[in-house]
Every structure is written in C-alpha cells, then in structure tokens.
Design an enzyme around this catalytic site. Structure first.
Site, PDB file in Angstrom:
ATOM      1  N   GLY A  57      -4.613   3.510  -2.109  1.00  0.00           N
ATOM      2  CA  GLY A  57      -5.760   3.951  -1.441  1.00  0.00           C
ATOM      3  C   GLY A  57      -5.120   4.947  -0.417  1.00  0.00           C
ATOM      4  N   CYS A  82      14.088  11.352   6.486  1.00  0.00           N
ATOM      5  CA  CYS A  82      13.786  11.174   7.910  1.00  0.00           C
ATOM      6  C   CYS A  82      15.256  11.180   8.554  1.00  0.00           C
ATOM      7  CB  CYS A  82      13.137   9.806   7.879  1.00  0.00           C
ATOM      8  SG  CYS A  82      13.647   8.578   7.338  1.00  0.00           S
ATOM      9  N   GLU A 139      10.402  16.922  14.247  1.00  0.00           N
ATOM     10  CA  GLU A 139      10.918  16.593  12.905  1.00  0.00           C
ATOM     11  C   GLU A 139      10.150  17.533  12.093  1.00  0.00           C
ATOM     12  OE1 GLU A 139      11.744  12.675  10.337  1.00  0.00           O
ATOM     13  OE2 GLU A 139       9.657  12.808  11.099  1.00  0.00           O
ATOM     14  N   LYS A 180       0.736  -1.042  -0.114  1.00  0.00           N
ATOM     15  CA  LYS A 180      -0.043  -0.144   0.122  1.00  0.00           C
ATOM     16  C   LYS A 180       0.911   1.215   0.007  1.00  0.00           C
ATOM     17  CE  LYS A 180      -1.485   3.032   1.800  1.00  0.00           C
ATOM     18  NZ  LYS A 180      -1.763   4.261   1.792  1.00  0.00           N
ATOM     19  N   GLY A 223      -4.501   1.398   4.086  1.00  0.00           N
ATOM     20  CA  GLY A 223      -3.471   1.153   5.129  1.00  0.00           C
ATOM     21  C   GLY A 223      -4.225   0.485   6.281  1.00  0.00           C
ATOM     22  N   GLU A 243      10.203   1.849  10.445  1.00  0.00           N
ATOM     23  CA  GLU A 243      11.164   3.004  10.329  1.00  0.00           C
ATOM     24  C   GLU A 243      10.493   4.386  10.278  1.00  0.00           C
ATOM     25  OE1 GLU A 243      13.059   5.768   9.061  1.00  0.00           O
ATOM     26  OE2 GLU A 243      12.851   4.841   6.968  1.00  0.00           O
ATOM     27  N   GLY A 261      -4.453   6.048   3.581  1.00  0.00           N
ATOM     28  CA  GLY A 261      -4.052   5.491   4.783  1.00  0.00           C
ATOM     29  C   GLY A 261      -4.978   4.977   5.658  1.00  0.00           C
ATOM     30  N   PRO A 262      -5.849   5.857   6.087  1.00  0.00           N
ATOM     31  CA  PRO A 262      -7.084   5.393   7.215  1.00  0.00           C
ATOM     32  C   PRO A 262      -7.852   4.563   6.673  1.00  0.00           C
ATOM     33  CG  PRO A 262      -6.599   8.029   6.803  1.00  0.00           C
ATOM     34  CD  PRO A 262      -5.909   7.478   5.818  1.00  0.00           C
TER      35      PRO A 262
END
Length: 463
Positions: free
Chosen positions: A201, A279, A371, A170, A207, A245, A203-204
């Site tokens: 698709g 990141c 971040e 995904k 995922g 990660e 995430g909510p």
C-alpha cells in the site's frame, strides 16, 4: 514473477479490503509490469491482529527452533536467488550483475547470520543474585524503502523473528513484488501462521495506519529523515519503541598519506553503485588542497566508465529522477564546477540521470549539505586535518563514511568522525557489524547482535 492480487495475512493470501491497486513500473523502460493491492487501514488491522494472535506461541518457541525456521527461510530465499535478482532488476532497475550479487546475495547472507544468532544468543544470564531474560518486544511494524528492497526487509524481519517477535511488513510501493517473493519464501519455510504478515500500500495510507496502530509495540522504519521524524513523533505519543534508519551525507576523507588513485576510484564506484540510491554512499569526497586537481582528473576518468543503461541503472521513478536533476541544476546555479555529467537526460527512455561529478564545491552549497540520492559526487578541498574533520562532521547527518591513508592515522581520524560506520582503506562490508547513524541519521542499529537487541526487552528476577 506474477504479482499477487492479495495480502499475506495469517499464513495465507487473502483478498484486500479494497479493489484499488498500485501499478508497478520498470524504471528502465517506464512500462507497467504488474499491479498490487493498495492496502487500507482495514487490511493493516487484520494483519496486526494476526501478528498479535501468533505472538504468544512464537515468543515461547525455543530459540533453537526459531533458528531452524530462519535457516529454512534463508534456504528458500537462496533457492529463489535468480528470481529475486530478476525481480529487483525489473522493478528497481538495478543492473543484473549488481542485482544478483548484492540485492539477492546480501540478504541471503544476512538471514544466515540471524539463523546462527538465534541459536547462540544469550537470552538468559545470571547477574549476581538475579536472572536477566531478553524477551521479545512484541508485534513489530516493519516499514521498508525501495532502494534495497529485499535487504531492508531481511534486516528487519530476520532479527525480529530471532527475538521471538511477530511482524507486519509494509514495503515501499515502488518495489512490492520483491516483498511478495519474500512472503512466498516465508510460507515455504514453514513459519507459523501470523508470525509474518504483508500489507502492500501507499505510505500515507497503509504505512501511517501501521505506525499508528495501538497494538504495534515497535516501529522499525528505513527512509527519509522527514518521514522518520513523523514516525518518531507518532511512536513517542504512544510510548512505543522505534528503530529509525534515515538519511546520510557521508564523507570520503582522503588523507595526504592515501593512495589517491585507489581512493578516488573506489569512492566513485561506491556512489555509482545502485545508481547512487544508497543512504550510506560517500557522496562528499574530501581532498588535500595540494592534490585537488589531480583528484578531479582521476574522478572524471573514473566516472566515465559508468555508462547509463550498462553499469548504472535508472533511478526508481520519475519523481526521483526530477529531484536529482534539480540538485544538479542547483549545483551549477550555486557555482560548482561541472566535471562530468549534468542535468540532461542521457537516454530517451527510462528514469536515467547522468553520473555527475562536481568540483569547487564549498560546504555551504546545497549539494554539499542535502541528501541527493542519485549518482552525484561533490569534491571538496581542505588545507589541513582540522579543516578536513570540520568538513566531515559539518552536516546534520552521521550515517557512514570512509577514510584513506596510513592505517594508524586513518583510524585516529575515523574515531573523531560523528558517524556510525566508517570504512578504513576500503574495508569490506561486514553483515555482523552494527549499521546505523549519529545525529539525524537515525535511532538504533541494524545487523548482527546489535540489530537483534533492537527487538528485545529485558526482565530481571531477583533471588
């Protein structure tokens, strides 16, 4: 490329269960460049069932044959390198040269390392009167981010394939076209139907359905720490494995013995690459107090070379742009000195943010702790090595970092940093070295043999 209006499931492109779609925008000009299906739990279930059905055959495939298929995948990706780079430029906004060298070139190299590891890894060993087998974990849910769209896919799917696992991918909704290109390459490489499956698709929706699916054995996720916590909680409740990660707030430590101009220039370049959307970027530069103002001047000079729309691309979407601009405004509000850049939009069109450098940053400031994920560098000063170490370790993250100085001193300092990967005097990226973090930067490792181990479980037979 032309976007597919279907999912890649069971070795073929199948219509989605819903007619809903997700627009894909070019962040440089804010224009829609395509649409992909908005997958549902029904699509996820079909993909997981296909992966489960393919698992016994792929797990039983000799490692040498798996290696050959991964090598064929690498070759298919290499043949599409120009198309991959152009697609990443279109949907992520990466400058063409960076897209070709990193976004296309790096994952091709990583795929090659897993073709070799699949052929050479000791999947069986003798330990006293036992034989120990390394077997595939099973069905893997790979949930990937937008910042390195192909690299993050390959870093999960290639070791899963090498281990004998089957996968459902995904990808991030901002960069799904690159994922569709990867699916095309998988098909060309001749992997058996169901070994790799793709569901696009949100995430909510897609995922979460994938992370929660009872027939998924391992969830491999790259993204924010906040989402990682939720996925870890879901997986823990189901007693399934996770590889996470997550975020970073990495320190670039310049020791008194360092080549200051080189350390500053490379440090600025590190953060500006990929528009700061990395990141592991060294966003906190730690400088000896007696050379601080010299470093500030060098940083201002270095960052001036990064012109938005030329060497620096846009951020991925409007939400990310506003998030980064909010952090810049917060830095000014909390008293940091603006050396370069600022919150004002550098271009009328596109999700651009001015490359920004802050001086007089203190460790309690928001920009020193959270971040930002944009082209923003914070310069902090320290009086002695003990303070430098406290600053380097003084966040909830521990993903990456850098140390500059006498090699022996730099290594000694790096060994005391609470972080998973440290570059010494600009050490080159190594696709065989493990990548992953301490503390809230994640669980597990990617790349090389350590990345392969995430997708293996052990069985011992005693004689």
């Amino acid at each position: 490329m032309k976007a597919h209006d279907a999912m890649y499931i069971g070795g073929e492109w199948r219509p989605a269960s819903s007619t809903d779609t997700i627009p894909v925008l070019n962040p440089a000009d804010e224009q829609v460049i395509g649409h992909v299906p908005a997958g549902t739990a029904e699509d996820v279930d079909a993909a997981v069932r296909a992966a489960r059905a393919a698992l016994p055959g792929w797990a039983a495939t000799p490692p040498a044959e798996r290696a050959a298929r991964i090598a064929a995948l690498r070759d298919a990706l290499a043949a599409r390198a120009e198309e991959i780079a152009a697609t990443v430029t279109a949907e992520l906004g990466a400058p063409p040269q960076f897209a070709a060298a990193v976004h296309a070139g790096l994952p091709i190299a990583v795929a090659g390392t897993y073709a070799e590891l699949a052929a050479t890894h000791p999947f069986e060993e003798k330990v006293g009167n036992s034989t120990v087998y390394a077997e595939p974990v099973g069905v893997v849910a790979a949930i990937t981010p937008w910042n390195y769209p192909l690299h993050q896919i390959v870093a999960k799917v290639a070791p899963a394939l090498a281990a004998g696992c089957t996968t459902v991918l995904k990808p991030a909704e901002d960069t799904p076209l690159t994922a569709q290109l990867f699916a095309e390459a998988v098909h060309e490489a001749g992997l058996p139907a169901g070994v790799f499956n793709l569901v696009t698709g949100l995430g909510p929706v897609a995922g979460q359905a994938l992370a929660e699916h009872p027939d998924v054995d391992l969830v491999s996720f790259t993204g924010s720490t906040a989402v990682g916590r939720r996925i870890g909680a879901l997986a823990g409740g189901a007693v399934k494995r996770v590889a996470l990660e997550l975020g970073g707030k990495s320190a670039n430590v310049i020791l008194p013995s360092a080549d200051l101009p080189k350390a500053v220039a490379v440090g600025i370049a590190n953060v500006m690459s990929n528009s700061g959307q990395t990141c592991s970027a060294w966003t906190r530069m730690l400088i000896p107090a007696d050379r601080y103002e010299e470093a500030v001047a060098l940083a201002a000079e270095a960052v001036a070379k990064y012109v938005p729309g030329e060497r620096v691309g846009p951020l991925v979407n409007a939400k990310q742009r506003e998030r980064v601009r909010g952090y810049i405004e917060k830095g000014v509000e909390e008293g940091a000195r603006l050396v370069a850049g600022g919150p004002e939009a550098p271009r009328e069109t596109g999700y651009y943010v001015s490359p920004t450098v802050f001086a007089d940053v203190t460790p309690d400031m928001t920009i020193a702790q959270e971040e930002i994920f944009g082209p923003v560098v914070s310069l902090l000063k320290y009086e002695d090595e003990a303070e430098a170490l406290a600053l380097a370790n003084g966040t909830v993250y521990g993903l990456a970092g850098a140390v500059w100085g006498d090699p022996e001193e730099a290594v000694a300092f790096a060994r005391r940093m609470d972080t998973g990967q440290v570059d010494i005097n600009g050490g080159r990226f190594n696709p065989l070295a493990p990548f992953g973090g301490y503390k809230q930067s994640g669980v597990g490792r990617e790349l090389g043999a350590h990345g392969l181990a995430e997708y293996l479980q052990t069985k011992s037979l005693q004689f």
